[in-house]
Write a protein that holds these residues in place. Structure first.
Motif, PDB file in Angstrom:
ATOM      1  N   GLN A   2      19.502  14.102 -20.186  1.00  0.00           N
ATOM      2  CA  GLN A   2      19.243  12.673 -20.107  1.00  0.00           C
ATOM      3  C   GLN A   2      19.692  12.141 -18.747  1.00  0.00           C
ATOM      4  OE1 GLN A   2      20.925  13.859 -23.022  1.00  0.00           O
ATOM      5  NE2 GLN A   2      18.906  14.045 -23.928  1.00  0.00           N
ATOM      6  N   THR A  32      11.145   9.760 -19.711  1.00  0.00           N
ATOM      7  CA  THR A  32      10.729   9.009 -20.893  1.00  0.00           C
ATOM      8  C   THR A  32      11.859   8.058 -21.258  1.00  0.00           C
ATOM      9  OG1 THR A  32       9.470  10.901 -21.699  1.00  0.00           O
ATOM     10  CG2 THR A  32      10.008   9.194 -23.305  1.00  0.00           C
ATOM     11  N   LEU A  34      14.256   6.137 -23.403  1.00  0.00           N
ATOM     12  CA  LEU A  34      14.767   6.229 -24.768  1.00  0.00           C
ATOM     13  C   LEU A  34      15.343   4.903 -25.245  1.00  0.00           C
ATOM     14  CD1 LEU A  34      16.578   9.682 -24.540  1.00  0.00           C
ATOM     15  CD2 LEU A  34      14.305   9.197 -25.477  1.00  0.00           C
ATOM     16  N   GLN A  35      16.028   4.200 -24.329  1.00  0.00           N
ATOM     17  CA  GLN A  35      16.664   2.937 -24.708  1.00  0.00           C
ATOM     18  C   GLN A  35      16.912   2.107 -23.461  1.00  0.00           C
ATOM     19  OE1 GLN A  35      17.554   2.225 -28.080  1.00  0.00           O
ATOM     20  NE2 GLN A  35      17.715   0.179 -27.239  1.00  0.00           N
ATOM     21  N   GLU A  52      15.004  10.368 -21.202  1.00  0.00           N
ATOM     22  CA  GLU A  52      14.900  11.812 -21.398  1.00  0.00           C
ATOM     23  C   GLU A  52      14.309  12.365 -20.106  1.00  0.00           C
ATOM     24  OE1 GLU A  52      15.282  15.447 -23.082  1.00  0.00           O
ATOM     25  OE2 GLU A  52      15.875  13.585 -24.078  1.00  0.00           O
TER      26      GLU A  52
END
Length: 81
Positions: A2, A32, A34-35, A52
């Motif tokens: 991450q 990507t 994630l949050q 990610e």
């Protein structure tokens, strides 16, 4: 793996609009989302994002490009302990 980023901005709404418009650039860099967080105490100038990472070299290149454009980003590559 991450990538945890803290962004500095004086205008969260403008930053968020630009961030949302750059989704394809991040995808091409193997990232990507994630949050995405904002500080709860009104710290709109410090959004945080967790991504990610599919390709660390591309992710580093994306960070370098963003920083080269003047973005103030604190970034940490993380792995599960």
């Amino acid at each position: 793996m991450q990538l945890f980023c803290q962004f500095e901005t004086s205008d969260f709404d403008a930053w968020k609009r630009d961030f949302d418009n750059a989704v394809e650039d991040r995808a091409q860099a193997g990232l990507t989302l994630l949050q995405l967080w904002r500080e709860a105490d009104g710290g709109a100038g410090r959004p945080f994002a967790l991504f990610e990472v599919n390709d660390k070299a591309k992710a580093r290149a994306w960070l370098d490009k963003e920083r080269g454009l003047g973005a103030d980003i604190a970034a940490h590559f993380l792995r599960t302990a």
